[in-house]
Motif scaffolding. Structure first.
Motif, PDB file in Angstrom:
ATOM      1  N   GLY A  10       2.386  -1.754   1.057  1.00  0.00           N
ATOM      2  CA  GLY A  10       3.475  -2.449   0.389  1.00  0.00           C
ATOM      3  C   GLY A  10       4.522  -1.516  -0.187  1.00  0.00           C
ATOM      4  O   GLY A  10       5.680  -1.523   0.213  1.00  0.00           O
ATOM      5  N   CYS A  11       4.091  -0.664  -1.117  1.00  0.00           N
ATOM      6  CA  CYS A  11       5.051   0.194  -1.825  1.00  0.00           C
ATOM      7  C   CYS A  11       5.074   1.626  -1.303  1.00  0.00           C
ATOM      8  O   CYS A  11       5.948   2.400  -1.672  1.00  0.00           O
ATOM      9  CB  CYS A  11       4.757   0.198  -3.321  1.00  0.00           C
ATOM     10  N   GLY A  12       4.107   2.005  -0.464  1.00  0.00           N
ATOM     11  CA  GLY A  12       4.084   3.350   0.101  1.00  0.00           C
ATOM     12  C   GLY A  12       3.464   4.403  -0.795  1.00  0.00           C
ATOM     13  O   GLY A  12       3.428   5.573  -0.440  1.00  0.00           O
ATOM     14  N   ALA A  13       2.955   3.998  -1.952  1.00  0.00           N
ATOM     15  CA  ALA A  13       2.302   4.962  -2.844  1.00  0.00           C
ATOM     16  C   ALA A  13       1.039   5.486  -2.171  1.00  0.00           C
ATOM     17  O   ALA A  13       0.290   4.731  -1.559  1.00  0.00           O
ATOM     18  CB  ALA A  13       1.953   4.309  -4.176  1.00  0.00           C
ATOM     19  N   ALA A  14       0.802   6.793  -2.278  1.00  0.00           N
ATOM     20  CA  ALA A  14      -0.384   7.408  -1.691  1.00  0.00           C
ATOM     21  C   ALA A  14      -1.171   8.117  -2.773  1.00  0.00           C
ATOM     22  O   ALA A  14      -0.601   8.650  -3.727  1.00  0.00           O
ATOM     23  CB  ALA A  14       0.021   8.394  -0.602  1.00  0.00           C
ATOM     24  N   GLY A  15      -2.489   8.104  -2.619  1.00  0.00           N
ATOM     25  CA  GLY A  15      -3.341   8.784  -3.580  1.00  0.00           C
ATOM     26  C   GLY A  15      -4.789   8.678  -3.188  1.00  0.00           C
ATOM     27  O   GLY A  15      -5.138   7.980  -2.236  1.00  0.00           O
ATOM     28  N   PRO A  16      -5.653   9.364  -3.922  1.00  0.00           N
ATOM     29  CA  PRO A  16      -7.084   9.310  -3.636  1.00  0.00           C
ATOM     30  C   PRO A  16      -7.631   7.893  -3.783  1.00  0.00           C
ATOM     31  O   PRO A  16      -7.272   7.172  -4.721  1.00  0.00           O
ATOM     32  CB  PRO A  16      -7.695  10.227  -4.692  1.00  0.00           C
ATOM     33  N   VAL A  17      -8.501   7.501  -2.863  1.00  0.00           N
ATOM     34  CA  VAL A  17      -9.130   6.177  -2.920  1.00  0.00           C
ATOM     35  C   VAL A  17      -9.896   6.027  -4.238  1.00  0.00           C
ATOM     36  O   VAL A  17      -9.958   4.932  -4.796  1.00  0.00           O
ATOM     37  CB  VAL A  17     -10.064   5.969  -1.704  1.00  0.00           C
ATOM     38  N   ALA A  18     -10.414   7.119  -4.760  1.00  0.00           N
ATOM     39  CA  ALA A  18     -11.162   7.083  -6.022  1.00  0.00           C
ATOM     40  C   ALA A  18     -10.303   6.621  -7.195  1.00  0.00           C
ATOM     41  O   ALA A  18     -10.830   6.208  -8.222  1.00  0.00           O
ATOM     42  CB  ALA A  18     -11.747   8.457  -6.317  1.00  0.00           C
TER      43      ALA A  18
END
Length: 65
Positions: A10-18
């Motif tokens: 949706g917003c394109g934010a990326a980060g650790p699944v944790a």
């Protein structure tokens, strides 16, 4: 999974699944984007079968050590 990196579709934010927001009291387990709240993953058990819906993710990648 804690080293995996996911990107919100949706917003394109990326980060650790944790670091995703996890709700355990829904019907099954619901994982949402910390940035926009979009549903990224749903895990449900139906008649002894584990069902996984990842359609909210744009990408999911493992990180090698």
């Amino acid at each position: 999974m804690t080293n995996a990196v996911g990107m919100c579709g949706g917003c394109g934010a990326a980060g650790p699944v944790a670091e995703f927001v996890v709700y355990l009291r829904a019907p099954g387990t619901v994982v949402r984007c910390r940035n926009c709240g979009r549903v990224l993953m749903v895990f449900v058990k139906v008649r002894d079968m584990n069902c996984v819906d990842l359609r909210g993710l744009a990408t999911l990648a493992g990180v090698e050590a």
